[in-house]
Design a protein around this motif. Structure first.
Motif, PDB file in Angstrom:
ATOM      1  N   ARG A 132       0.822  -1.204   0.000  1.00 33.32           N
ATOM      2  CA  ARG A 132       0.000   0.000   0.000  1.00 33.32           C
ATOM      3  C   ARG A 132       0.859   1.258   0.000  1.00 33.32           C
ATOM      4  N   MET A 133       1.992   1.206   0.683  1.00 29.30           N
ATOM      5  CA  MET A 133       2.892   2.360   0.692  1.00 29.30           C
ATOM      6  C   MET A 133       3.466   2.601  -0.701  1.00 29.30           C
ATOM      7  N   PHE A 134       3.861   1.547  -1.380  1.00 30.84           N
ATOM      8  CA  PHE A 134       4.366   1.687  -2.743  1.00 30.84           C
ATOM      9  C   PHE A 134       3.248   2.162  -3.676  1.00 30.84           C
ATOM     10  N   ASP A 135       2.034   1.663  -3.477  1.00 31.30           N
ATOM     11  CA  ASP A 135       0.898   2.113  -4.282  1.00 31.30           C
ATOM     12  C   ASP A 135       0.664   3.610  -4.112  1.00 31.30           C
ATOM     13  N   LEU A 136       0.668   4.040  -2.860  1.00 30.95           N
ATOM     14  CA  LEU A 136       0.436   5.445  -2.573  1.00 30.95           C
ATOM     15  C   LEU A 136       1.497   6.325  -3.225  1.00 30.95           C
ATOM     16  N   GLY A 137       2.753   5.909  -3.106  1.00 26.31           N
ATOM     17  CA  GLY A 137       3.835   6.697  -3.678  1.00 26.31           C
ATOM     18  C   GLY A 137       3.767   6.752  -5.197  1.00 26.31           C
ATOM     19  N   ALA A 138       3.533   5.605  -5.847  1.00 29.93           N
ATOM     20  CA  ALA A 138       3.494   5.573  -7.311  1.00 29.93           C
ATOM     21  C   ALA A 138       2.303   6.346  -7.852  1.00 29.93           C
ATOM     22  N   ALA A 139       1.122   6.147  -7.248  1.00 30.57           N
ATOM     23  CA  ALA A 139      -0.073   6.858  -7.709  1.00 30.57           C
ATOM     24  C   ALA A 139       0.087   8.362  -7.516  1.00 30.57           C
ATOM     25  N   ALA A 140       0.631   8.766  -6.366  1.00 28.43           N
ATOM     26  CA  ALA A 140       0.818  10.188  -6.104  1.00 28.43           C
ATOM     27  C   ALA A 140       1.843  10.796  -7.049  1.00 28.43           C
ATOM     28  N   LEU A 141       2.892  10.038  -7.375  1.00 28.82           N
ATOM     29  CA  LEU A 141       3.921  10.552  -8.278  1.00 28.82           C
ATOM     30  C   LEU A 141       3.351  10.780  -9.679  1.00 28.82           C
ATOM     31  N   ILE A 142       2.579   9.826 -10.189  1.00 33.07           N
ATOM     32  CA  ILE A 142       1.969   9.983 -11.510  1.00 33.07           C
ATOM     33  C   ILE A 142       0.951  11.120 -11.501  1.00 33.07           C
ATOM     34  N   PHE A 143       0.125  11.145 -10.467  1.00 36.68           N
ATOM     35  CA  PHE A 143      -0.917  12.161 -10.361  1.00 36.68           C
ATOM     36  C   PHE A 143      -0.306  13.562 -10.257  1.00 36.68           C
TER      37      PHE A 143
END
Length: 353
Positions: A132-143
Protein backbone atom coordinates in the motif's frame (compact mmCIF):
# COMPACT_ATOMS: atom_id res chain seq x y z
CA UNK A 1 -14.12 -12.76 18.26
CA UNK A 2 -17.88 -12.72 18.67
CA UNK A 3 -17.82 -9.25 20.18
CA UNK A 4 -16.08 -7.76 17.15
CA UNK A 5 -18.95 -8.35 14.73
CA UNK A 6 -21.40 -5.92 16.36
CA UNK A 7 -18.68 -3.25 16.23
CA UNK A 8 -18.15 -3.92 12.55
CA UNK A 9 -21.90 -3.88 11.92
CA UNK A 10 -22.35 -0.63 13.87
CA UNK A 11 -19.48 0.97 11.97
CA UNK A 12 -20.93 -0.11 8.63
CA UNK A 13 -24.37 1.25 9.55
CA UNK A 14 -22.84 4.56 10.64
CA UNK A 15 -20.97 4.95 7.35
CA UNK A 16 -24.07 3.87 5.42
CA UNK A 17 -26.19 6.50 7.19
CA UNK A 18 -23.55 9.16 6.47
CA UNK A 19 -23.45 8.22 2.79
CA UNK A 20 -27.26 8.31 2.53
CA UNK A 21 -27.27 11.76 4.13
CA UNK A 22 -24.67 12.95 1.63
CA UNK A 23 -26.69 11.54 -1.27
CA UNK A 24 -29.83 13.22 0.04
CA UNK A 25 -27.96 16.51 0.45
CA UNK A 26 -26.63 16.20 -3.11
CA UNK A 27 -30.11 15.58 -4.52
CA UNK A 28 -31.48 18.53 -2.57
CA UNK A 29 -28.67 20.77 -3.85
CA UNK A 30 -29.31 19.65 -7.44
CA UNK A 31 -33.03 20.32 -7.04
CA UNK A 32 -32.37 23.82 -5.65
CA UNK A 33 -30.02 24.56 -8.54
CA UNK A 34 -32.61 23.43 -11.05
CA UNK A 35 -30.45 20.64 -12.48
CA UNK A 36 -32.25 18.00 -14.52
CA UNK A 37 -31.29 14.45 -15.33
CA UNK A 38 -32.50 12.32 -18.24
CA UNK A 39 -32.05 8.55 -17.80
CA UNK A 40 -32.84 7.86 -21.45
CA UNK A 41 -29.98 10.20 -22.45
CA UNK A 42 -27.59 8.11 -20.35
CA UNK A 43 -28.66 4.98 -22.23
CA UNK A 44 -28.18 6.75 -25.57
CA UNK A 45 -24.68 7.79 -24.52
CA UNK A 46 -23.81 4.19 -23.63
CA UNK A 47 -25.15 3.04 -27.00
CA UNK A 48 -22.76 5.36 -28.86
CA UNK A 49 -19.60 4.28 -27.01
CA UNK A 50 -16.52 3.15 -28.99
CA UNK A 51 -16.22 -0.28 -27.38
CA UNK A 52 -12.68 -0.98 -28.60
CA UNK A 53 -11.54 1.77 -26.18
CA UNK A 54 -13.36 -0.05 -23.38
CA UNK A 55 -11.67 -3.33 -24.34
CA UNK A 56 -8.28 -1.58 -24.28
CA UNK A 57 -9.05 -0.18 -20.83
CA UNK A 58 -9.99 -3.61 -19.49
CA UNK A 59 -6.80 -5.05 -20.95
CA UNK A 60 -4.79 -2.37 -19.11
CA UNK A 61 -6.53 -3.21 -15.83
CA UNK A 62 -5.87 -6.93 -16.17
CA UNK A 63 -2.26 -6.09 -17.00
CA UNK A 64 -2.04 -4.06 -13.78
CA UNK A 65 -3.22 -7.09 -11.77
CA UNK A 66 -0.54 -9.24 -13.41
CA UNK A 67 2.10 -6.67 -12.42
CA UNK A 68 0.63 -6.47 -8.91
CA UNK A 69 0.87 -10.24 -8.45
CA UNK A 70 4.46 -10.27 -9.70
CA UNK A 71 5.36 -7.38 -7.38
CA UNK A 72 3.97 -9.28 -4.39
CA UNK A 73 6.25 -12.19 -5.27
CA UNK A 74 9.16 -9.72 -5.34
CA UNK A 75 8.24 -8.57 -1.81
CA UNK A 76 8.22 -12.23 -0.69
CA UNK A 77 11.64 -13.23 -2.05
CA UNK A 78 13.27 -13.41 1.37
CA UNK A 79 10.45 -15.65 2.65
CA UNK A 80 9.95 -17.92 -0.33
CA UNK A 81 10.96 -17.93 -3.99
CA UNK A 82 7.87 -18.27 -6.20
CA UNK A 83 7.08 -17.76 -9.87
CA UNK A 84 5.87 -14.41 -11.27
CA UNK A 85 2.34 -15.70 -11.97
CA UNK A 86 1.93 -17.89 -8.87
CA UNK A 87 0.01 -15.22 -6.95
CA UNK A 88 -2.20 -14.06 -9.80
CA UNK A 89 -5.20 -16.08 -8.58
CA UNK A 90 -5.17 -14.56 -5.06
CA UNK A 91 -5.04 -11.08 -6.60
CA UNK A 92 -8.05 -11.79 -8.84
CA UNK A 93 -10.05 -13.40 -6.03
CA UNK A 94 -9.08 -10.77 -3.45
CA UNK A 95 -10.09 -7.82 -5.59
CA UNK A 96 -13.30 -9.61 -6.54
CA UNK A 97 -14.13 -9.80 -2.84
CA UNK A 98 -13.41 -6.06 -2.52
CA UNK A 99 -15.63 -5.29 -5.53
CA UNK A 100 -18.52 -7.24 -4.01
CA UNK A 101 -18.15 -6.65 -0.26
CA UNK A 102 -16.29 -3.32 -0.21
CA UNK A 103 -13.13 -2.35 1.65
CA UNK A 104 -14.01 -4.60 4.56
CA UNK A 105 -12.67 -7.47 2.42
CA UNK A 106 -9.39 -5.71 1.60
CA UNK A 107 -7.28 -8.00 3.79
CA UNK A 108 -8.54 -11.09 1.98
CA UNK A 109 -5.48 -10.95 -0.31
CA UNK A 110 -2.92 -11.47 2.49
CA UNK A 111 -4.98 -14.41 3.70
CA UNK A 112 -5.20 -15.93 0.21
CA UNK A 113 -1.47 -15.45 -0.42
CA UNK A 114 -0.57 -16.98 2.96
CA UNK A 115 -2.89 -19.90 2.22
CA UNK A 116 -1.51 -20.58 -1.25
CA UNK A 117 2.18 -19.95 -0.52
CA UNK A 118 1.99 -21.69 2.89
CA UNK A 119 3.52 -18.82 4.83
CA UNK A 120 2.33 -17.00 7.95
CA UNK A 121 -0.56 -14.52 7.76
CA UNK A 122 1.24 -11.79 9.79
CA UNK A 123 4.11 -11.82 7.30
CA UNK A 124 1.67 -11.21 4.45
CA UNK A 125 -0.12 -8.45 6.32
CA UNK A 126 3.31 -6.80 6.57
CA UNK A 127 3.75 -7.25 2.80
CA UNK A 128 0.27 -5.75 2.29
CA UNK A 129 1.28 -2.70 4.36
CA UNK A 130 4.41 -2.17 2.26
CA UNK A 131 2.43 -2.76 -0.94
CA UNK A 132 0.00 0.00 0.00
CA UNK A 133 2.89 2.36 0.69
CA UNK A 134 4.37 1.69 -2.74
CA UNK A 135 0.90 2.11 -4.28
CA UNK A 136 0.44 5.44 -2.57
CA UNK A 137 3.83 6.70 -3.68
CA UNK A 138 3.49 5.57 -7.31
CA UNK A 139 -0.07 6.86 -7.71
CA UNK A 140 0.82 10.19 -6.10
CA UNK A 141 3.92 10.55 -8.28
CA UNK A 142 1.97 9.98 -11.51
CA UNK A 143 -0.92 12.16 -10.36
CA UNK A 144 1.23 15.05 -9.12
CA UNK A 145 3.60 14.98 -12.11
CA UNK A 146 0.68 15.07 -14.54
CA UNK A 147 -0.84 18.07 -12.78
CA UNK A 148 2.44 19.89 -12.16
CA UNK A 149 3.24 19.92 -15.88
CA UNK A 150 -0.21 20.61 -17.30
CA UNK A 151 -0.28 22.75 -20.47
CA UNK A 152 -1.00 26.45 -20.06
CA UNK A 153 -4.10 26.15 -22.25
CA UNK A 154 -5.79 23.82 -19.76
CA UNK A 155 -8.68 25.39 -17.79
CA UNK A 156 -7.81 26.28 -14.18
CA UNK A 157 -4.14 25.76 -15.10
CA UNK A 158 -2.67 27.61 -12.10
CA UNK A 159 -4.81 25.70 -9.59
CA UNK A 160 -3.87 22.33 -11.09
CA UNK A 161 -0.17 23.19 -11.17
CA UNK A 162 -0.28 24.29 -7.52
CA UNK A 163 -2.05 21.10 -6.48
CA UNK A 164 0.44 19.04 -8.47
CA UNK A 165 3.47 20.72 -6.88
CA UNK A 166 2.07 20.26 -3.36
CA UNK A 167 1.21 16.62 -4.08
CA UNK A 168 4.68 16.01 -5.52
CA UNK A 169 6.27 17.50 -2.41
CA UNK A 170 4.10 15.26 -0.25
CA UNK A 171 5.17 12.23 -2.28
CA UNK A 172 8.84 13.06 -1.80
CA UNK A 173 8.23 13.53 1.93
CA UNK A 174 6.61 10.08 2.17
CA UNK A 175 9.56 8.56 0.31
CA UNK A 176 12.00 10.21 2.72
CA UNK A 177 9.92 9.07 5.68
CA UNK A 178 10.01 5.47 4.39
CA UNK A 179 13.80 5.64 4.03
CA UNK A 180 14.07 7.02 7.58
CA UNK A 181 11.98 4.14 8.93
CA UNK A 182 14.11 1.64 7.04
CA UNK A 183 17.36 3.06 8.42
CA UNK A 184 16.31 4.10 11.95
CA UNK A 185 12.87 2.61 12.50
CA UNK A 186 13.30 1.74 16.18
CA UNK A 187 14.41 5.22 17.22
CA UNK A 188 11.80 6.90 15.01
CA UNK A 189 9.06 4.65 16.44
CA UNK A 190 10.11 5.61 19.98
CA UNK A 191 10.06 9.35 19.17
CA UNK A 192 6.68 9.22 17.44
CA UNK A 193 5.33 7.01 20.23
CA UNK A 194 6.31 9.57 22.85
CA UNK A 195 4.68 12.33 20.80
CA UNK A 196 1.47 10.32 20.52
CA UNK A 197 1.49 9.52 24.26
CA UNK A 198 1.12 13.23 25.00
CA UNK A 199 -2.34 13.03 23.45
CA UNK A 200 -3.27 9.51 24.56
CA UNK A 201 -1.27 6.56 25.97
CA UNK A 202 -3.11 4.16 23.65
CA UNK A 203 -2.36 6.37 20.66
CA UNK A 204 1.34 6.40 21.51
CA UNK A 205 1.49 2.61 21.72
CA UNK A 206 -0.50 2.22 18.49
CA UNK A 207 1.73 4.64 16.56
CA UNK A 208 4.88 2.91 17.79
CA UNK A 209 3.56 -0.54 16.84
CA UNK A 210 2.50 0.64 13.36
CA UNK A 211 5.90 2.19 12.64
CA UNK A 212 7.68 -0.96 13.78
CA UNK A 213 5.35 -3.15 11.69
CA UNK A 214 6.10 -1.01 8.64
CA UNK A 215 9.82 -1.23 9.39
CA UNK A 216 9.58 -5.03 9.56
CA UNK A 217 7.81 -5.02 6.21
CA UNK A 218 10.49 -2.83 4.63
CA UNK A 219 13.24 -5.04 6.02
CA UNK A 220 11.49 -8.05 4.50
CA UNK A 221 11.99 -6.57 1.04
CA UNK A 222 15.73 -7.07 1.21
CA UNK A 223 18.24 -5.01 -0.76
CA UNK A 224 17.92 -1.50 -2.17
CA UNK A 225 17.93 -3.01 -5.65
CA UNK A 226 14.84 -5.09 -4.85
CA UNK A 227 13.08 -2.03 -3.45
CA UNK A 228 13.99 -0.04 -6.58
CA UNK A 229 12.64 -2.82 -8.81
CA UNK A 230 9.41 -2.87 -6.77
CA UNK A 231 9.20 0.89 -7.28
CA UNK A 232 9.54 0.51 -11.05
CA UNK A 233 6.84 -2.16 -11.06
CA UNK A 234 4.59 0.10 -8.99
CA UNK A 235 4.97 2.97 -11.45
CA UNK A 236 4.27 0.64 -14.39
CA UNK A 237 1.22 -0.79 -12.63
CA UNK A 238 -0.27 2.64 -11.93
CA UNK A 239 0.56 3.85 -15.40
CA UNK A 240 -1.57 0.98 -16.74
CA UNK A 241 -4.39 2.00 -14.39
CA UNK A 242 -4.10 5.62 -15.55
CA UNK A 243 -4.21 4.51 -19.18
CA UNK A 244 -7.40 2.54 -18.48
CA UNK A 245 -9.02 5.81 -17.39
CA UNK A 246 -7.82 7.55 -20.55
CA UNK A 247 -9.14 4.78 -22.78
CA UNK A 248 -12.54 4.75 -21.06
CA UNK A 249 -12.96 8.51 -21.30
CA UNK A 250 -11.94 8.57 -24.98
CA UNK A 251 -14.58 5.92 -25.71
CA UNK A 252 -17.14 8.78 -25.67
CA UNK A 253 -16.06 10.08 -29.07
CA UNK A 254 -19.31 11.97 -29.60
CA UNK A 255 -18.78 14.18 -26.53
CA UNK A 256 -16.40 17.13 -27.24
CA UNK A 257 -15.37 17.50 -23.59
CA UNK A 258 -14.22 13.85 -23.35
CA UNK A 259 -13.02 12.63 -26.74
CA UNK A 260 -9.74 14.57 -26.62
CA UNK A 261 -9.29 14.87 -22.85
CA UNK A 262 -5.57 15.01 -22.01
CA UNK A 263 -3.73 12.57 -19.76
CA UNK A 264 -3.29 15.25 -17.08
CA UNK A 265 -6.99 16.12 -17.08
CA UNK A 266 -7.93 12.45 -16.80
CA UNK A 267 -5.81 12.16 -13.67
CA UNK A 268 -8.32 14.38 -11.88
CA UNK A 269 -10.97 11.75 -12.55
CA UNK A 270 -8.65 9.03 -11.30
CA UNK A 271 -8.05 11.00 -8.11
CA UNK A 272 -11.78 11.51 -7.55
CA UNK A 273 -12.50 7.85 -8.24
CA UNK A 274 -9.77 6.57 -5.91
CA UNK A 275 -10.81 9.00 -3.19
CA UNK A 276 -14.44 7.86 -3.32
CA UNK A 277 -13.40 4.18 -3.17
CA UNK A 278 -11.45 4.48 0.09
CA UNK A 279 -14.63 3.91 2.13
CA UNK A 280 -16.32 1.71 -0.43
CA UNK A 281 -19.42 -0.06 0.88
CA UNK A 282 -21.01 -3.18 -0.61
CA UNK A 283 -22.97 -2.24 -3.78
CA UNK A 284 -23.78 1.25 -2.49
CA UNK A 285 -20.14 2.17 -2.97
CA UNK A 286 -20.56 1.60 -6.70
CA UNK A 287 -23.05 4.46 -6.91
CA UNK A 288 -21.03 6.82 -4.74
CA UNK A 289 -18.03 6.21 -7.00
CA UNK A 290 -20.10 6.86 -10.13
CA UNK A 291 -21.41 10.04 -8.53
CA UNK A 292 -17.91 11.24 -7.59
CA UNK A 293 -16.46 10.76 -11.08
CA UNK A 294 -19.57 12.13 -12.81
CA UNK A 295 -19.58 15.18 -10.55
CA UNK A 296 -15.89 15.79 -11.25
CA UNK A 297 -16.43 15.63 -15.02
CA UNK A 298 -19.38 17.99 -14.84
CA UNK A 299 -17.60 20.48 -12.55
CA UNK A 300 -14.15 20.50 -14.19
CA UNK A 301 -14.94 20.07 -17.88
CA UNK A 302 -18.60 21.04 -18.22
CA UNK A 303 -19.57 17.54 -19.37
CA UNK A 304 -23.36 17.06 -19.39
CA UNK A 305 -24.52 15.12 -16.34
CA UNK A 306 -26.02 12.33 -18.45
CA UNK A 307 -22.80 11.78 -20.37
CA UNK A 308 -20.72 12.10 -17.21
CA UNK A 309 -22.88 9.50 -15.46
CA UNK A 310 -22.56 7.09 -18.40
CA UNK A 311 -18.78 7.57 -18.38
CA UNK A 312 -18.62 7.14 -14.60
CA UNK A 313 -20.58 3.88 -14.92
CA UNK A 314 -18.13 2.52 -17.47
CA UNK A 315 -15.16 3.65 -15.36
CA UNK A 316 -16.59 1.61 -12.48
CA UNK A 317 -17.04 -1.44 -14.72
CA UNK A 318 -13.58 -1.18 -16.29
CA UNK A 319 -11.61 -0.45 -13.12
CA UNK A 320 -13.54 -2.34 -10.42
CA UNK A 321 -16.09 -4.83 -11.70
CA UNK A 322 -14.32 -6.30 -14.74
CA UNK A 323 -12.18 -8.49 -12.46
CA UNK A 324 -15.22 -10.29 -10.98
CA UNK A 325 -15.57 -13.04 -13.64
CA UNK A 326 -11.88 -13.98 -13.43
CA UNK A 327 -11.99 -13.78 -9.63
CA UNK A 328 -14.97 -16.12 -9.41
CA UNK A 329 -13.21 -18.63 -11.66
CA UNK A 330 -10.02 -18.48 -9.56
CA UNK A 331 -12.02 -18.80 -6.33
CA UNK A 332 -13.72 -21.93 -7.65
CA UNK A 333 -10.43 -23.45 -8.78
CA UNK A 334 -8.80 -22.77 -5.40
CA UNK A 335 -11.84 -23.97 -3.44
CA UNK A 336 -12.43 -20.57 -1.82
CA UNK A 337 -15.84 -19.34 -0.64
CA UNK A 338 -16.23 -15.58 -1.02
CA UNK A 339 -18.52 -15.43 2.03
CA UNK A 340 -15.91 -17.22 4.12
CA UNK A 341 -13.25 -14.98 2.60
CA UNK A 342 -15.07 -11.89 3.87
CA UNK A 343 -15.08 -13.35 7.39
CA UNK A 344 -11.36 -14.21 7.09
CA UNK A 345 -10.63 -10.63 6.02
CA UNK A 346 -12.48 -9.25 9.05
CA UNK A 347 -10.46 -11.56 11.31
CA UNK A 348 -7.21 -10.42 9.67
CA UNK A 349 -8.26 -6.79 10.09
CA UNK A 350 -8.92 -7.30 13.79
CA UNK A 351 -5.52 -8.97 14.17
CA UNK A 352 -3.82 -6.11 12.29
CA UNK A 353 -5.54 -3.49 14.46
Amino acid sequence: MKKAKPKTSARTMTVLAAVLLLVAAGLWWAWRRGLTFDVHSVLRQLHGVAWWHIAAGILCIYGSYVVRGYRWSVFMRRQRSIGPFFLLGPQFTGFTAVAIFGRIADLSRPYLVARKAQVSLPSQIAVYTVERMFDLGAAALIFSSALAFTPATMPHHEIFVRVGVVSLAGTLFLAGFAVAIRLAGIRLAAVLGRMGTRLSPKLGVAVQEKVLAFRDGLQGIGSVGVAAWAGVLSLFQWLLIALSYVQTVHAFAAEPTLRSLSFASTMLLMGASIGSSLLQLPVLGWFTQIGATAGSMHAFYGTPLETATACGTLLLIVNILCIVPAGLICARQDGVSLTDLKARSETAEEAAV
